[in-house]
Design a protein around this motif. Structure first.
Motif, PDB file in Angstrom:
ATOM      1  N   ASN A 118     -31.252 133.988 104.829  1.00 23.21           N
ATOM      2  CA  ASN A 118     -31.649 133.130 105.773  1.00 23.21           C
ATOM      3  C   ASN A 118     -31.208 133.609 106.598  1.00 23.21           C
ATOM      4  O   ASN A 118     -31.456 132.920 107.802  1.00 23.21           O
ATOM      5  CB  ASN A 118     -30.857 131.978 104.932  1.00 23.21           C
ATOM      6  CG  ASN A 118     -31.954 130.893 104.071  1.00 23.21           C
ATOM      7  OD1 ASN A 118     -33.089 131.282 103.449  1.00 23.21           O
ATOM      8  ND2 ASN A 118     -31.404 130.148 103.476  1.00 23.21           N
ATOM      9  N   ILE A 119     -30.632 134.593 106.791  1.00 21.68           N
ATOM     10  CA  ILE A 119     -30.633 135.213 108.540  1.00 21.68           C
ATOM     11  C   ILE A 119     -30.428 136.686 108.523  1.00 21.68           C
ATOM     12  O   ILE A 119     -30.046 137.234 109.194  1.00 21.68           O
ATOM     13  CB  ILE A 119     -28.918 134.997 108.262  1.00 21.68           C
ATOM     14  CG1 ILE A 119     -27.733 135.140 107.552  1.00 21.68           C
ATOM     15  CG2 ILE A 119     -28.482 133.585 108.762  1.00 21.68           C
ATOM     16  CD1 ILE A 119     -25.891 135.296 108.073  1.00 21.68           C
ATOM     17  N   GLY A 120     -31.339 136.925 107.342  1.00 23.90           N
ATOM     18  CA  GLY A 120     -31.655 138.305 107.565  1.00 23.90           C
ATOM     19  C   GLY A 120     -31.351 139.382 107.358  1.00 23.90           C
ATOM     20  O   GLY A 120     -31.831 141.372 106.810  1.00 23.90           O
ATOM     21  N   TYR A 121     -30.685 139.157 106.052  1.00 24.51           N
ATOM     22  CA  TYR A 121     -29.924 140.304 104.967  1.00 24.51           C
ATOM     23  C   TYR A 121     -30.947 140.557 104.103  1.00 24.51           C
ATOM     24  O   TYR A 121     -30.561 139.570 103.119  1.00 24.51           O
ATOM     25  CB  TYR A 121     -28.863 140.156 105.469  1.00 24.51           C
ATOM     26  CG  TYR A 121     -26.950 140.204 106.424  1.00 24.51           C
ATOM     27  CD1 TYR A 121     -27.522 141.247 106.982  1.00 24.51           C
ATOM     28  CD2 TYR A 121     -27.180 138.692 107.029  1.00 24.51           C
ATOM     29  CE1 TYR A 121     -26.990 141.472 108.445  1.00 24.51           C
ATOM     30  CE2 TYR A 121     -26.895 138.836 108.256  1.00 24.51           C
ATOM     31  CZ  TYR A 121     -26.628 140.020 109.010  1.00 24.51           C
ATOM     32  OH  TYR A 121     -25.587 140.050 110.495  1.00 24.51           O
ATOM     33  N   HIS A 122     -31.636 142.038 103.713  1.00 28.76           N
ATOM     34  CA  HIS A 122     -31.861 142.205 102.856  1.00 28.76           C
ATOM     35  C   HIS A 122     -31.434 142.649 101.889  1.00 28.76           C
ATOM     36  O   HIS A 122     -31.131 143.881 101.507  1.00 28.76           O
ATOM     37  CB  HIS A 122     -32.888 142.512 103.293  1.00 28.76           C
ATOM     38  CG  HIS A 122     -33.940 142.019 104.377  1.00 28.76           C
ATOM     39  ND1 HIS A 122     -35.211 142.973 104.419  1.00 28.76           N
ATOM     40  CD2 HIS A 122     -34.008 140.997 104.671  1.00 28.76           C
ATOM     41  CE1 HIS A 122     -36.272 142.213 105.543  1.00 28.76           C
ATOM     42  NE2 HIS A 122     -34.828 140.840 105.709  1.00 28.76           N
ATOM     43  N   LEU A 123     -30.699 141.464 100.982  1.00 28.48           N
ATOM     44  CA  LEU A 123     -29.836 142.227  99.300  1.00 28.48           C
ATOM     45  C   LEU A 123     -30.685 141.745  98.094  1.00 28.48           C
ATOM     46  O   LEU A 123     -31.120 140.985  98.348  1.00 28.48           O
ATOM     47  CB  LEU A 123     -28.642 141.127  99.945  1.00 28.48           C
ATOM     48  CG  LEU A 123     -27.806 141.896 101.091  1.00 28.48           C
ATOM     49  CD1 LEU A 123     -26.994 140.819 100.921  1.00 28.48           C
ATOM     50  CD2 LEU A 123     -27.124 142.572 101.440  1.00 28.48           C
ATOM     51  N   PRO A 124     -30.839 143.065  97.988  1.00 26.67           N
ATOM     52  CA  PRO A 124     -31.452 143.280  96.141  1.00 26.67           C
ATOM     53  C   PRO A 124     -30.249 142.135  94.728  1.00 26.67           C
ATOM     54  O   PRO A 124     -29.238 142.002  95.992  1.00 26.67           O
ATOM     55  CB  PRO A 124     -31.731 144.107  95.482  1.00 26.67           C
ATOM     56  CG  PRO A 124     -31.699 145.358  96.954  1.00 26.67           C
ATOM     57  CD  PRO A 124     -29.936 144.038  97.363  1.00 26.67           C
ATOM     58  N   LEU A 125     -30.580 141.596  94.558  1.00 19.22           N
ATOM     59  CA  LEU A 125     -29.893 140.790  93.124  1.00 19.22           C
ATOM     60  C   LEU A 125     -29.908 141.691  92.435  1.00 19.22           C
ATOM     61  O   LEU A 125     -30.629 142.279  90.996  1.00 19.22           O
ATOM     62  CB  LEU A 125     -30.197 139.206  92.670  1.00 19.22           C
ATOM     63  CG  LEU A 125     -30.030 138.176  92.245  1.00 19.22           C
ATOM     64  CD1 LEU A 125     -28.825 137.314  93.495  1.00 19.22           C
ATOM     65  CD2 LEU A 125     -31.535 137.425  91.696  1.00 19.22           C
ATOM     66  N   VAL A 126     -28.484 141.675  91.673  1.00 18.08           N
ATOM     67  CA  VAL A 126     -27.976 142.862  90.410  1.00 18.08           C
ATOM     68  C   VAL A 126     -27.432 141.369  89.515  1.00 18.08           C
ATOM     69  O   VAL A 126     -26.869 140.502  89.647  1.00 18.08           O
ATOM     70  CB  VAL A 126     -27.292 143.880  90.700  1.00 18.08           C
ATOM     71  CG1 VAL A 126     -28.582 144.647  91.128  1.00 18.08           C
ATOM     72  CG2 VAL A 126     -26.039 143.234  91.092  1.00 18.08           C
ATOM     73  N   ALA A 127     -26.719 141.553  88.734  1.00 16.80           N
ATOM     74  CA  ALA A 127     -26.132 141.275  87.402  1.00 16.80           C
ATOM     75  C   ALA A 127     -25.438 141.972  86.930  1.00 16.80           C
ATOM     76  O   ALA A 127     -25.496 143.248  86.021  1.00 16.80           O
ATOM     77  CB  ALA A 127     -27.284 140.024  86.531  1.00 16.80           C
ATOM     78  N   GLY A 128     -24.355 141.061  86.267  1.00 19.21           N
ATOM     79  CA  GLY A 128     -23.136 141.954  85.423  1.00 19.21           C
ATOM     80  C   GLY A 128     -23.013 140.686  84.484  1.00 19.21           C
ATOM     81  O   GLY A 128     -22.611 140.309  84.380  1.00 19.21           O
ATOM     82  N   SER A 129     -21.841 141.808  83.271  1.00 20.69           N
ATOM     83  CA  SER A 129     -21.090 140.297  82.687  1.00 20.69           C
ATOM     84  C   SER A 129     -19.802 140.349  82.937  1.00 20.69           C
ATOM     85  O   SER A 129     -18.973 139.495  82.805  1.00 20.69           O
ATOM     86  CB  SER A 129     -20.844 141.020  81.045  1.00 20.69           C
ATOM     87  OG  SER A 129     -20.387 142.269  80.791  1.00 20.69           O
ATOM     88  N   ASP A 130     -19.290 141.342  83.632  1.00 21.22           N
ATOM     89  CA  ASP A 130     -18.411 141.660  83.997  1.00 21.22           C
ATOM     90  C   ASP A 130     -16.846 141.330  82.636  1.00 21.22           C
ATOM     91  O   ASP A 130     -16.424 140.419  82.290  1.00 21.22           O
ATOM     92  CB  ASP A 130     -17.295 140.250  84.665  1.00 21.22           C
ATOM     93  CG  ASP A 130     -15.900 140.390  85.490  1.00 21.22           C
ATOM     94  OD1 ASP A 130     -15.313 141.378  84.923  1.00 21.22           O
ATOM     95  OD2 ASP A 130     -15.027 139.671  86.482  1.00 21.22           O
ATOM     96  N   LYS A 131     -17.403 141.979  81.870  1.00 16.77           N
ATOM     97  CA  LYS A 131     -17.024 142.041  79.813  1.00 16.77           C
ATOM     98  C   LYS A 131     -15.471 142.557  79.935  1.00 16.77           C
ATOM     99  O   LYS A 131     -15.068 143.530  80.097  1.00 16.77           O
ATOM    100  CB  LYS A 131     -18.064 143.134  78.890  1.00 16.77           C
ATOM    101  CG  LYS A 131     -16.920 143.055  77.660  1.00 16.77           C
ATOM    102  CD  LYS A 131     -18.490 143.810  77.084  1.00 16.77           C
ATOM    103  CE  LYS A 131     -17.252 143.753  75.122  1.00 16.77           C
ATOM    104  NZ  LYS A 131     -17.491 142.442  74.636  1.00 16.77           N
ATOM    105  N   MET A 132     -14.179 141.354  79.506  1.00 17.20           N
ATOM    106  CA  MET A 132     -12.841 142.149  79.791  1.00 17.20           C
ATOM    107  C   MET A 132     -12.442 142.075  78.305  1.00 17.20           C
ATOM    108  O   MET A 132     -11.375 141.985  77.827  1.00 17.20           O
ATOM    109  CB  MET A 132     -12.288 141.485  80.393  1.00 17.20           C
ATOM    110  CG  MET A 132     -12.548 141.631  82.336  1.00 17.20           C
ATOM    111  SD  MET A 132     -11.406 140.760  83.207  1.00 17.20           S
ATOM    112  CE  MET A 132     -12.331 140.170  83.322  1.00 17.20           C
ATOM    113  N   ASP A 133     -13.480 141.360  77.498  1.00 21.21           N
ATOM    114  CA  ASP A 133     -13.211 141.006  76.209  1.00 21.21           C
ATOM    115  C   ASP A 133     -13.814 140.935  75.346  1.00 21.21           C
ATOM    116  O   ASP A 133     -15.529 141.138  75.525  1.00 21.21           O
ATOM    117  CB  ASP A 133     -12.353 139.734  75.804  1.00 21.21           C
ATOM    118  CG  ASP A 133     -13.192 138.329  76.487  1.00 21.21           C
ATOM    119  OD1 ASP A 133     -14.032 138.126  76.365  1.00 21.21           O
ATOM    120  OD2 ASP A 133     -12.703 137.598  77.642  1.00 21.21           O
TER     121      ASP A 133
END
Length: 600
Positions: free
Chosen positions: A371-386
Motif C-alpha cells: 500500500n505504500i509502493g513496495y513491490h514484494l512477492p509472496l513466498v511461503a515456508g514451513s519453518d520445519k523444526m520437528d
C-alpha cells in the motif's frame, strides 16, 4: 510382567471406516478412553499383572491368553491382537508409467496400531531437535517418508494404508487384506494436476535441522521441487552449519541429481528484537554472525554486531535471495530493510496446515508495504523444526515460464514476482493478460481491467474466491467444487495493486485462508500507490528499532553502533521524505535521539 517386559501401553485409536475410504483430506482417529494396546516381549510362561481402577490385581497367564485368544469374566477383558510378523515388501509407483516414486506412507492395523516400515520408529518423536529420521506426525496419525520401496512387518488380516505425494497427486487411502502368502504390495499414485508441466515449481523457503539427504527425500515425497535448508544459531547450538558450502545444490544435475528436486543450504540469521532474516542461495563464505544481540537467539552476552540490513546487503553481494520470514513476527527492523530496498520477498509460514493455515496477520503486514509502493512477492515456508511440522505444508509456487529449472532460475523467478502460496488449492491469475509481479499503466482518467483466474485442487476444496484491491475485498465468488474459474471486470480510478485470495480449509474452518497470489500493480497516470496511514505505521516501526538500538541493545563499541544505526536512520529519512514529497499530512514522533531523555 514377569519373564518379559512391557514395550508400550497406548490407547486404541478408532478410525471411522467410511471416512477412511472417503475423500476427506485429513482423517483423524478417536483415542479410546477405555481400551489400551499393550505391546510386550516375553517368555511363553510369563504372567501379565494388571491393576483395575477398583484396586484389584489381575494376573493373566500368557499361555492361556494365547490359547483362548481372549480372557473375560472380570472387570478387565483382554483380547490378543495378531502380531505384525509377516514381512511384506511395499512398492509405490506412478500410475501409467510404473516409475517408482517417493511418498509419505502410513499403515495401521485393526486397532489403530501404527505399523511403520523397517528402519522407522513405532512412535514418531515430535520433540524439537530430538530426531530427524524422515518421519511426520499429523495429529494422531504417524508417517514415514520412503523412496518408493520399503519393507514392513504386517499382521495377517486387514491393514489400513494412506499414501500421499504433494498437491498435484491424488492421495490414496485403502484397506488391504494381508494373508499368510502375501509377500509384495504395489500401490499406484495418480498425478491428476499438471502444473509442473505448465512451468510451475513448488518450494519451501524455510526448513531446519534435517540432513540435506533427508530434506531431499521429504521434498520428493511431498512434491516440493526446491527445499531451502537453513543453518542457524540457537544460543550455543549451531545447526546445519557443516552442511553449508556456498556452492552445492543437492539434487541438481551438476551434482549428480536428476534436476527435478533440489536442496540448497542457506542461513537464517537472527536477533531477538530486531528480527530474523533468511538468506537463500548465496555463494561463497557463510554470512556471520548467525545470531547476535544476546539471548535467546545469540549466546548470552553477545553484542549487537550486525543489523539485518547489513546481512541482507552481504547476501545480495554474494548473489543470494533475501527473504523476510514468518510474517508478521518479529516486526522490528523488517520495516527499515524493505524501505531500503534490501528485501526480495516476504514469507508466510505454517508449521502444519491442519492446525493453522495462512496467517491473516501476516498478510495484513504484507498488504501494508504494498500500500505504500513496495513491490514484494509472496513466498511461503514451513519453518520445519520437528516431526510435527510438515515440509511444504504451506508452500510457494513460482512460474518459470520458458526458463530451465535450476536453483538460480528459481531465485530469479521469485524476484520477478509471479508466485502464489497455498496449502492445497493451486491458483492462476492475470490482469489484462499481465501476471503477478508486472505493472499495468492506465491514463490519468483510469479505466477498466479484466481479471481472469482459475483454481484447481486435489483434495482441499476452495470455498470462496476473493478479489483483493489494496488489501480490501472488492468482490467474491462462492466455489462449490475442487476446480473453478472466472473473470472480473474492475473499474480503476486510482493506482492500486490486485491479487486473488482463496478461502478453504483442511480442517473445515470457514475463515481459513488456503491460497493467495502475489500482486499485479496498476498505475493510473503518474500517481503512485501510497496510503498515508500505512506509511506512518511503518515509520513508527523504524523509530522503535532505532530506540531499541540506542537503549537496550548490547553494544560492543560506539563506532560500530553508529555505523549500524545509520542504516536504520537512512530508511527513516527516505520514508519520511516520501511522505512530505507526496504532500501527506501526518503526525508522528521524531526519530529517536540518544541526546533526548525518554522513558523506555
Amino acid at each position: 510382567m514377569d519373564l518379559g517386559t512391557i514395550i508400550s501401553a497406548r490407547a486404541v485409536l478408532n478410525y471411522a471406516r467410511a471416512d477412511w475410504l472417503g475423500d476427506e483430506p485429513d482423517v483423524q482417529p478417536v483415542r479410546s478412553q477405555d481400551e489400551v494396546i499393550i505391546e510386550y516381549s516375553a517368555h511363553p510362561d510369563a504372567k501379565l499383572y494388571l491393576r483395575s481402577d477398583d484396586g484389584r490385581l489381575h494376573v493373566s497367564d500368557l499361555r492361556s491368553l494365547e490359547a483362548a485368544g481372549n480372557l473375560g469374566g472380570t472387570s478387565l477383558e483382554m483380547a490378543l491382537i495378531a502380531p505384525a510378523a509377516r514381512p511384506v515388501k511395499i512398492r509405490i509407483v506412478e500410475k501409467g508409467s510404473g516409475v517408482r516414486v517417493a511418498a509419505r506412507l502410513h499403515i495401521h492395523g485393526s486397532h489403530g496400531e501404527y505399523l511403520p516400515p523397517k528402519g522407522h520408529h513405532r512412535k514418531v518423536n515430535t520433540g524439537r531437535f530430538e530426531d530427524f529420521a524422515g518421519e511426520f506426525a499429523n495429529g494422531l496419525n504417524q508417517y514415514a517418508y520412503v523412496d518408493g520401496i520399503c519393507e514392513a512387518d504386517l499382521p495377517i488380516g486387514p491393514v489400513y494404508v494412506e499414501i500421499s505425494r504433494g498437491l498435484e497427486v491424488r492421495p490414496l487411502r485403502c484397506i488391504v487384506e494381508v494373508t499368510a502368502s502375501t509377500e509384495h504390495l504395489t500401490f499406484e499414485l495418480d498425478k491428476v494436476l499438471r502444473w509442473r508441466e505448465q512451468g510451475w515449481v513448488s518450494s519451501d523457503t524455510h526448513v531446519h535441522f534435517l540432513s540435506p539427504q533427508t530434506a531431499l527425500l521429504e521434498g520428493k515425497a511431498e512434491g516440493v521441487n526446491v527445499v531451502n535448508l537453513l543453518a542457524a544459531q540457537w544460543g550455543e547450538l549451531f545447526t546445519n552449519v557443516g552442511d553449508f558450502d556456498g556452492r552445492t545444490t543437492i539434487g541438481a544435475k551438476d551434482f549428480g541429481g536428476d534436476g527435478e528436486f533440489l536442496v540448497r543450504v542457506g542461513t537464517e540469521n537472527r536477533m531477538q528484537v530486531l528480527g530474523h532474516i533468511s538468506l537463500l542461495g548465496y555463494e561463497g563464505e557463510m554470512i556471520k554472525p548467525l545470531s547476535c544481540g544476546g539471548s535467546n537467539e545469540a549466546a548470552i552476552g553477545d553484542p549487537l554486531e550486525a543489523t539485518m540490513a547489513d546481512w541482507a546487503a552481504r547476501c545480495r553481494k554474494q548473489e543470494g535471495l533475501v527473504v523476510m520470514p514468518h510474517a508478521p513476527n518479529p516486526q522490528a527492523e523488517r520495516a527499515a530493510d524493505i524501505v531500503l530496498g534490501l528485501v526480495d520477498a516476504i514469507e508466510m509460514m505454517s508449521f502444519n496446515p491442519r492446525t493453522a493455515q495462512i496467517s491473516a496477520f501476516g498478510l495484513a503486514d504484507w498488504y501494508r508495504y504494498l500500500n505504500i509502493g513496495y513491490h514484494l512477492p509472496l513466498v511461503a515456508g514451513s519453518d520445519k523444526m520437528d516431526a510435527a511440522s510438515l515440509l511444504g505444508g504451506l508452500r510457494t509456487y513460482v512460474q518459470l515460464a520458458a526458463q530451465d529449472f535450476t536453483y538460480r532460475n528459481w531465485m530469479d523467478a521469485v524476484r520477478s514476482g509471479d508466485t502464489f502460496i497455498t496449502v492445497g488449492p493451486l491458483v492462476d491469475m492475470t490482469v489484462e493478460g499481465q501476471r503477478p509481479g508486472n505493472k499495468i499503466a492506465l491514463p490519468a482518467s483510469g479505466g477498466t481491467v479484466s481479471i481472469n483466474w482459475r483454481i484447481e485442487s486435489v483434495c482441499v476444496p476452495p470455498t470462496r474466491v476473493e478479489l483483493i484491491r489494496n488489501g480490501i475485498v472488492v468482490d467474491e465468488v462462492r466455489c462449490g467444487d475442487l476446480s473453478c474459474n472466472g473473470q472480473y471486470s474492475l473499474r480503476i480510478a486510482e493506482s492500486c495493486w490486485i491479487a486473488i485470495r482463496i478461502r478453504g480449509s483442511i480442517a473445515k474452518r470457514e475463515a481459513d485462508i488456503a491460497a493467495h497470489t502475489s500482486a499485479v500493480y496498476v498505475e493510473v497516470g503518474d500517481k503512485p500507490i501510497f496510503a498515508t496511514a500505512d506509511a506512518v505505521s511503518v515509520l513508527a516501526q523504524i523509530e522503535g528499532s532505532i530506540a531499541y538500538m540506542d537503549t537496550l541493545a548490547p553494544k560492543s563499541d560506539e563506532a560500530r553502533h553508529l555505523r549500524l544505526r545509520a542504516a536504520l536512520e537512512l530508511a527513516h529519512h527516505r520514508l519520511h521524505h516520501k511522505l512530505h514529497e507526496l504532500g501527506a499530512s501526518h503526525g508522528h514522533a521524531p526519530v529517536h535521539s540518544v541526546h533526548v531523555e525518554r522513558e523506555h
